[in-house]
Design a protein around this motif. Sequence first.
Motif, short mmCIF file in Angstrom:
data_model
loop_
_atom_site.label_atom_id
_atom_site.label_comp_id
_atom_site.label_asym_id
_atom_site.label_seq_id
_atom_site.Cartn_x
_atom_site.Cartn_y
_atom_site.Cartn_z
N LEU A 1 0.83 -1.20 0.00
CA LEU A 1 0.00 0.00 0.00
C LEU A 1 0.86 1.26 0.00
CD1 LEU A 1 -2.77 1.36 0.25
CD2 LEU A 1 -2.51 1.19 2.71
N PHE A 2 1.84 1.32 0.90
CA PHE A 2 2.67 2.51 0.99
C PHE A 2 3.57 2.64 -0.23
CE2 PHE A 2 1.60 1.95 5.50
CZ PHE A 2 1.00 3.18 5.70
N TYR A 3 4.00 1.52 -0.76
CA TYR A 3 4.81 1.54 -1.98
C TYR A 3 4.05 2.23 -3.10
CZ TYR A 3 7.02 -0.29 -6.20
OH TYR A 3 7.61 -0.41 -7.43
N ALA B 1 2.02 19.01 0.71
CA ALA B 1 0.63 19.31 1.05
C ALA B 1 -0.25 19.14 -0.18
CB ALA B 1 0.52 20.73 1.58
N GLY B 2 -1.37 18.47 0.02
CA GLY B 2 -2.34 18.32 -1.05
C GLY B 2 -2.04 17.20 -2.04
N GLU B 3 -0.94 16.50 -1.88
CA GLU B 3 -0.58 15.44 -2.83
C GLU B 3 -1.23 14.10 -2.48
OE1 GLU B 3 1.01 15.43 -5.69
OE2 GLU B 3 1.29 17.59 -5.56
N LEU B 4 -1.66 13.93 -1.26
CA LEU B 4 -2.21 12.65 -0.82
C LEU B 4 -3.69 12.82 -0.52
CD1 LEU B 4 -1.49 9.73 -0.09
CD2 LEU B 4 -1.12 10.50 2.23
N VAL C 1 -8.82 8.23 -0.74
CA VAL C 1 -8.27 7.16 -1.58
C VAL C 1 -7.42 6.22 -0.74
CG1 VAL C 1 -6.70 6.67 -3.50
CG2 VAL C 1 -8.33 8.54 -3.68
N LEU C 2 -6.62 6.79 0.17
CA LEU C 2 -5.78 5.97 1.03
C LEU C 2 -6.63 5.08 1.94
CD1 LEU C 2 -2.93 5.23 1.96
CD2 LEU C 2 -3.04 7.14 3.55
N THR D 1 -9.59 -2.10 1.18
CA THR D 1 -9.51 -3.13 0.15
C THR D 1 -8.41 -4.14 0.46
OG1 THR D 1 -10.27 -1.54 -1.49
CG2 THR D 1 -9.18 -3.53 -2.33
N GLU D 2 -7.26 -3.65 0.89
CA GLU D 2 -6.15 -4.54 1.21
C GLU D 2 -6.47 -5.43 2.41
OE1 GLU D 2 -1.55 -3.85 2.32
OE2 GLU D 2 -2.24 -3.02 0.42
#
Length: 97
Positions: free
Chosen positions: A2-4, A74-77, A81-82, A88-89
Amino acid sequence: MLFYSVFKRLIGKEIVIELKNDLALRGTLHSVDQYLNFKLTNVSVVDEERFPHMISVKSCFIRGSVVRYVQLPAGELDADVLQDSTRTEVAKEQASK
């Protein structure tokens, strides 16, 4: 994984990585692998007075096991969605048991 996948989306963006030895490096994320090893370009040291020997470093490879924090732009994540990806995972893991 997930983090990848989160970090893969940030390639080309400026991030700050703080290491376990308190060294913080700011740079452009060039690549990341499944072990969360990072390659940074255009590197600068956040605290140059404390780490003067690192001022001349312009690119570096950082082993994932020495990373304490990663500061994202800031604002990129997108948190929604995360969260959806995490759910889901977890569902996949529970279904495989």
